[in-house]
Scaffold this active site. Structure first.
Site, PDB file in Angstrom:
ATOM      1  N   MET A  13       0.826  -1.209   0.000  1.00 27.45           N
ATOM      2  CA  MET A  13       0.000   0.000   0.000  1.00 27.45           C
ATOM      3  C   MET A  13       0.863   1.263   0.000  1.00 27.45           C
ATOM      4  O   MET A  13       0.621   2.199  -0.756  1.00 27.45           O
ATOM      5  CB  MET A  13      -0.952   0.008   1.200  1.00 27.45           C
ATOM      6  CG  MET A  13      -2.070  -0.998   1.126  1.00 27.45           C
ATOM      7  SD  MET A  13      -3.219  -0.712  -0.230  1.00 27.45           S
ATOM      8  CE  MET A  13      -4.086   0.741   0.359  1.00 27.45           C
ATOM      9  N   ASN A 102      -5.549   0.970   8.173  1.00 22.37           N
ATOM     10  CA  ASN A 102      -6.919   0.666   8.596  1.00 22.37           C
ATOM     11  C   ASN A 102      -7.033   0.737  10.108  1.00 22.37           C
ATOM     12  O   ASN A 102      -7.264  -0.270  10.764  1.00 22.37           O
ATOM     13  CB  ASN A 102      -7.325  -0.723   8.121  1.00 22.37           C
ATOM     14  CG  ASN A 102      -8.100  -0.656   6.812  1.00 22.37           C
ATOM     15  OD1 ASN A 102      -8.716   0.362   6.502  1.00 22.37           O
ATOM     16  ND2 ASN A 102      -8.058  -1.724   6.064  1.00 22.37           N
ATOM     17  N   SER A 128      -9.553   3.441   0.419  1.00 16.53           N
ATOM     18  CA  SER A 128     -10.145   2.217  -0.141  1.00 16.53           C
ATOM     19  C   SER A 128      -9.779   2.073  -1.605  1.00 16.53           C
ATOM     20  O   SER A 128      -9.622   3.060  -2.315  1.00 16.53           O
ATOM     21  CB  SER A 128     -11.664   2.219  -0.011  1.00 16.53           C
ATOM     22  OG  SER A 128     -12.178   1.036  -0.615  1.00 16.53           O
ATOM     23  N   LYS A 183     -14.555   5.134   6.752  1.00 10.99           N
ATOM     24  CA  LYS A 183     -13.919   3.996   6.056  1.00 10.99           C
ATOM     25  C   LYS A 183     -14.430   2.681   6.645  1.00 10.99           C
ATOM     26  O   LYS A 183     -14.688   1.715   5.919  1.00 10.99           O
ATOM     27  CB  LYS A 183     -12.397   4.067   6.172  1.00 10.99           C
ATOM     28  CG  LYS A 183     -11.641   2.815   5.703  1.00 10.99           C
ATOM     29  CD  LYS A 183     -11.847   2.562   4.233  1.00 10.99           C
ATOM     30  CE  LYS A 183     -11.045   1.451   3.579  1.00 10.99           C
ATOM     31  NZ  LYS A 183     -10.442   0.384   4.262  1.00 10.99           N
ATOM     32  N   HIS A 186     -17.821   2.092   5.341  1.00  8.25           N
ATOM     33  CA  HIS A 186     -17.643   1.692   3.937  1.00  8.25           C
ATOM     34  C   HIS A 186     -17.393   0.189   3.865  1.00  8.25           C
ATOM     35  O   HIS A 186     -17.999  -0.532   3.065  1.00  8.25           O
ATOM     36  CB  HIS A 186     -16.465   2.459   3.311  1.00  8.25           C
ATOM     37  CG  HIS A 186     -15.957   1.849   2.025  1.00  8.25           C
ATOM     38  ND1 HIS A 186     -15.175   0.708   1.996  1.00  8.25           N
ATOM     39  CD2 HIS A 186     -16.144   2.201   0.728  1.00  8.25           C
ATOM     40  CE1 HIS A 186     -14.910   0.393   0.738  1.00  8.25           C
ATOM     41  NE2 HIS A 186     -15.484   1.283  -0.046  1.00  8.25           N
ATOM     42  N   ASN A 187     -16.501  -0.304   4.696  1.00  8.65           N
ATOM     43  CA  ASN A 187     -16.192  -1.734   4.659  1.00  8.65           C
ATOM     44  C   ASN A 187     -17.371  -2.579   5.112  1.00  8.65           C
ATOM     45  O   ASN A 187     -17.593  -3.668   4.585  1.00  8.65           O
ATOM     46  CB  ASN A 187     -14.961  -2.031   5.514  1.00  8.65           C
ATOM     47  CG  ASN A 187     -13.667  -1.605   4.830  1.00  8.65           C
ATOM     48  OD1 ASN A 187     -13.678  -0.672   4.038  1.00  8.65           O
ATOM     49  ND2 ASN A 187     -12.578  -2.276   5.131  1.00  8.65           N
ATOM     50  N   GLU A 190     -19.561  -2.766   2.265  1.00 15.05           N
ATOM     51  CA  GLU A 190     -18.908  -3.681   1.315  1.00 15.05           C
ATOM     52  C   GLU A 190     -19.248  -5.143   1.669  1.00 15.05           C
ATOM     53  O   GLU A 190     -19.594  -5.938   0.787  1.00 15.05           O
ATOM     54  CB  GLU A 190     -17.402  -3.428   1.378  1.00 15.05           C
ATOM     55  CG  GLU A 190     -16.520  -4.387   0.623  1.00 15.05           C
ATOM     56  CD  GLU A 190     -15.035  -4.111   0.930  1.00 15.05           C
ATOM     57  OE1 GLU A 190     -14.604  -2.938   0.894  1.00 15.05           O
ATOM     58  OE2 GLU A 190     -14.308  -5.083   1.226  1.00 15.05           O
ATOM     59  N   HIS A 453     -39.531  -2.128  34.885  1.00 17.88           N
ATOM     60  CA  HIS A 453     -38.749  -1.182  34.068  1.00 17.88           C
ATOM     61  C   HIS A 453     -39.593  -0.010  33.576  1.00 17.88           C
ATOM     62  O   HIS A 453     -39.051   0.891  32.947  1.00 17.88           O
ATOM     63  CB  HIS A 453     -38.091  -1.915  32.903  1.00 17.88           C
ATOM     64  CG  HIS A 453     -37.003  -2.854  33.339  1.00 17.88           C
ATOM     65  ND1 HIS A 453     -35.919  -2.433  34.075  1.00 17.88           N
ATOM     66  CD2 HIS A 453     -36.857  -4.197  33.193  1.00 17.88           C
ATOM     67  CE1 HIS A 453     -35.138  -3.479  34.326  1.00 17.88           C
ATOM     68  NE2 HIS A 453     -35.679  -4.561  33.805  1.00 17.88           N
TER      69      HIS A 453
HETATM   70  P1  NBP Z   1       1.140  -4.311   6.124  1.00 20.67           P
HETATM   71  O1  NBP Z   1      -0.112  -4.079   6.854  1.00 20.67           O
HETATM   72  O2  NBP Z   1       1.506  -5.688   5.753  1.00 20.67           O
HETATM   73  O3  NBP Z   1       2.357  -3.658   6.963  1.00 20.67           O
HETATM   74  C1  NBP Z   1       3.706  -3.824   6.562  1.00 20.67           C
HETATM   75  C2  NBP Z   1       4.489  -2.560   6.824  1.00 20.67           C
HETATM   76  O4  NBP Z   1       4.471  -2.233   8.217  1.00 20.67           O
HETATM   77  C3  NBP Z   1       5.951  -2.727   6.447  1.00 20.67           C
HETATM   78  O5  NBP Z   1       6.393  -1.519   5.876  1.00 20.67           O
HETATM   79  C4  NBP Z   1       6.611  -2.982   7.803  1.00 20.67           C
HETATM   80  O6  NBP Z   1       7.977  -2.640   7.826  1.00 20.67           O
HETATM   81  C5  NBP Z   1       5.819  -2.032   8.655  1.00 20.67           C
HETATM   82  N1  NBP Z   1       5.954  -2.244  10.099  1.00 20.67           N
HETATM   83  C6  NBP Z   1       5.505  -3.230  10.891  1.00 20.67           C
HETATM   84 BR1  NBP Z   1       4.613  -4.706  10.309  1.00 20.67          BR
HETATM   85  N2  NBP Z   1       5.802  -3.071  12.176  1.00 20.67           N
HETATM   86  C7  NBP Z   1       6.488  -1.915  12.240  1.00 20.67           C
HETATM   87  C8  NBP Z   1       7.092  -1.204  13.308  1.00 20.67           C
HETATM   88  N3  NBP Z   1       6.999  -1.631  14.555  1.00 20.67           N
HETATM   89  N4  NBP Z   1       7.763  -0.066  13.015  1.00 20.67           N
HETATM   90  C9  NBP Z   1       7.850   0.372  11.739  1.00 20.67           C
HETATM   91  N5  NBP Z   1       7.282  -0.261  10.688  1.00 20.67           N
HETATM   92  C10 NBP Z   1       6.621  -1.393  10.930  1.00 20.67           C
HETATM   93  O7  NBP Z   1       1.173  -3.400   4.801  1.00 20.67           O
HETATM   94  P2  NBP Z   1       0.034  -3.092   3.696  1.00 20.67           P
HETATM   95  O8  NBP Z   1      -0.704  -4.322   3.293  1.00 20.67           O
HETATM   96  O9  NBP Z   1       0.724  -2.289   2.674  1.00 20.67           O
HETATM   97  O10 NBP Z   1      -1.006  -2.171   4.478  1.00 20.67           O
HETATM   98  C11 NBP Z   1      -0.626  -0.957   5.099  1.00 20.67           C
HETATM   99  C12 NBP Z   1      -1.834  -0.388   5.805  1.00 20.67           C
HETATM  100  O11 NBP Z   1      -2.830  -0.085   4.850  1.00 20.67           O
HETATM  101  C13 NBP Z   1      -2.470  -1.327   6.814  1.00 20.67           C
HETATM  102  O12 NBP Z   1      -2.944  -0.594   7.917  1.00 20.67           O
HETATM  103  C14 NBP Z   1      -3.630  -1.906   6.055  1.00 20.67           C
HETATM  104  O13 NBP Z   1      -4.669  -2.334   6.913  1.00 20.67           O
HETATM  105  C15 NBP Z   1      -4.045  -0.721   5.214  1.00 20.67           C
HETATM  106  N6  NBP Z   1      -4.787  -1.029   4.001  1.00 20.67           N
HETATM  107  C16 NBP Z   1      -4.461  -2.085   3.232  1.00 20.67           C
HETATM  108  C17 NBP Z   1      -5.167  -2.347   2.071  1.00 20.67           C
HETATM  109  C18 NBP Z   1      -4.808  -3.511   1.207  1.00 20.67           C
HETATM  110  O14 NBP Z   1      -5.527  -3.744   0.224  1.00 20.67           O
HETATM  111  N7  NBP Z   1      -3.724  -4.233   1.489  1.00 20.67           N
HETATM  112  C19 NBP Z   1      -6.194  -1.504   1.682  1.00 20.67           C
HETATM  113  C20 NBP Z   1      -6.485  -0.407   2.460  1.00 20.67           C
HETATM  114  C21 NBP Z   1      -5.760  -0.178   3.607  1.00 20.67           C
HETATM  115  P3  NBP Z   1       9.100  -3.749   7.464  1.00 20.67           P
HETATM  116  O15 NBP Z   1       9.194  -3.793   5.997  1.00 20.67           O
HETATM  117  O16 NBP Z   1      10.320  -3.224   8.112  1.00 20.67           O
HETATM  118  O17 NBP Z   1       8.619  -5.055   8.061  1.00 20.67           O
END
Ligand code: NBP
Length: 477
Positions: A13, A102, A128, A183, A186-187, A190, A453
């Protein structure tokens, strides 16, 4: 300091969002806990625009123009707090920290409060559209202070999806957690949309006796009408897909246990707290839960049910047309319930959310994008204090025209032993709203009987209690 915006957290993302900013002409500072990912991003996509790769948090913060705008795109929950703890000491008053993950809106409210004390704007942003949306244009739901939107809004408007009329699919939703709340709902919607489509599919398969390919065709036809939406479109794609290994319809080789990441559950939990009936969304969440209880399902497979033959020929096609009516009517109910929840959240937290604007920013980029949202926007624009979508004359007329077929479909499902929790719950909600009198009067009597009540009367003001264990005279409470 040359970067207009920074993104930390470069999983799928974050990377795609950073590229989206760069492709739109912004200089983007990029950072990730594991620096190898930062280097990999710039190596692979550096040609797409101006990136500033930062190895350390300090380098990242120093790379940003002031007031700084930095987007946190890490795993929701504790990782977000960890990143905020790391960056906050490096920031200055007026800087804007954006959480695009999220997050639960209550976490966003807490983080906003904590950073506000340091003069830092914290903006919880619902995004989203999945990976592809992040890259090509998502629907963006920013919360936070109005000042933060002044600093950030124009950039978000550039990278957001555009609706058919060219309007960016983003606008300031409201303060603190408003964006993440919207958001979340929205979900939830969805989930309901997906469940309703799944029920329609199941009915077409079992009652109309259609094949998956035929159902794909049916959905394609529906997608040219009032159900025109991303979810109907991809449903047709999934149903038309044939598994290469077996030559069977793809839908027949996929395990029938639906998974979830939790935003649907949050919607229902929050609705419970707010006292908002979101029965369609709740049934959608529960339907996934039922599907996942493999042991219970296996143990129950021998339970008695009706024996029913699928329809054929014109009768099948006539039934399919009714399913379209039922799906559309139930969809109106899901959105009615979801918008009710947004209104209730807005009132509870004092967010002042413009419901028409929410419908507007969902018109493109997000998973529930649909032609239908133009109608919802028009309904709220015409009457911002609309008590509910069903109070709009247009929707009332449409759902009224659909109701006979809707009932016939739910009745056929019941007779045929096909589970339709969302169709049925939506219809019951419609009938509950319509009812002159509800049996809640009896519930009140029971509550007064066993718990004193009290109840109110239809003919006089005040609270009353009947002496149930005495002579049953009525007293004023
Ligand atoms: P992830 O949710 O899989 O998170 C991975 C990222 O978090 C990596 O950059 C990782 O760094 C970093 N991270 C973690 Br885990 N722990 C950390 C910490 N303690 N300190 C610093 N960095 C840390 O990534 P994503 O799927 O790209 O989603 C990102 C956000 O977007 C989430 O909140 C997700 O719910 C939301 N979202 C996702 C989607 C979707 O379709 N996937 C859609 C809408 C929103 P590293 O590389 O060093 O491990």
């Amino acid at each position: 300091s040359t970067a207009q915006i920074g993104v930390t957290g470069l999983a799928v993302m974050g990377s795609n969002l950073a590229r989206n900013f760069a492709r739109n002409g912004f200089t983007v500072a990029v950072h990730n806990r594991t620096a190898a990912k930062t280097r990999a991003l710039v190596e692979e996509f550096g040609h797409e625009g101006d990136f500033v790769a930062a190895e350390s948090a300090k380098e990242f913060v120093d790379a940003l123009e002031r007031p700084r705008r930095l987007i946190v795109m890490v795993k929701a929950g504790e990782p977000t707090d960890a990143v905020i703890r790391e960056f906050a000491p490096l920031l200055e008053p007026g800087d804007v920290v954006i959480d695009g993950g999220n997050a639960h809106f209550e976490d966003t409210r807490r983080r906003e409060r904590e950073l506000r004390e340091r003069g830092i704007h914290f903006v919880g942003v619902g995004i989203s559209g999945g990976e592809e949306g992040a890259l090509l244009g998502p629907s963006i739901m920013p919360g936070g202070s109005p000042e933060s939107y002044d600093a950030l809004g124009p950039m978000l408007e550039r990278i957001a999806a555009k609706a058919a009329d060219g309007t960016p699919c983003t606008s300031h939703v409201g303060p603190d957690g408003a964006g993440h709340f919207v958001k979340m709902v929205h979900n939830g919607i969805e989930y309901a949309d997906m469940q309703l489509i799944a029920e329609a599919y199941h009915l077409l398969r079992k009652v109309a006796g259609y094949s998956p390919a035929r159902i794909a065709e049916t959905f394609r036809t529906w997608n040219r009408g009032r159900l025109d939406s991303y979810l109907i479109e991809i449903t047709a794609e999934v149903l038309a897909h044939v598994d290469t290994a077996t030559g069977k319809p793809f839908v027949d080789v996929v395990a029938d246990a639906a998974e979830q990441k939790g935003t649907g559950r949050w919607t229902v939990q929050t609705a419970m707290d707010l006292g908002v009936p979101v029965s369609g969304i709740a049934e959608a969440v529960f339907a996934r839960a039922v599907s996942g209880h493999a042991g219970l399902r296996a143990a129950s497979r021998g339970l008695a049910g009706p024996s029913a033959q699928p329809l054929a020929g014109e009768a099948a096609d006539a039934f399919a047309a009714k399913v379209e009516q039922a799906l559309y009517a139930s969809k109106i109910v899901s959105y009615t319930q979801g918008f009710h929840q947004i209104r209730a959240g807005s009132e509870e937290y004092g967010w002042g959310i413009d419901l028409g604007a929410v419908a507007s920013l969902w018109r493109g980029g997000c998973i529930i994008r649909a032609a239908f949202l133009d109608r919802i926007r028009a309904a709220y624009d015409a009457r911002p204090d609309l008590p509910g979508l069903l109070a709009d004359a247009g929707f009332a007329q449409e759902i009224g025209a659909a109701q006979d077929d809707w009932r016939a479909v739910v009745a056929a499902a019941v007779a045929g032993g096909i589970p339709v929790p969302a169709f049925a719950a939506s219809l019951s909600y419609y009938d509950a709203l319509r009812a002159e009198r509800l049996p809640a009067a009896l519930t009140q009597g029971q509550r007064d009987f066993f718990g004193a009540h009290t109840y109110r009367r239809t003919d006089r003001e005040g609270s009353f209690h009947t002496l149930w264990s005495g002579d049953r005279t009525e007293t004023t409470a």
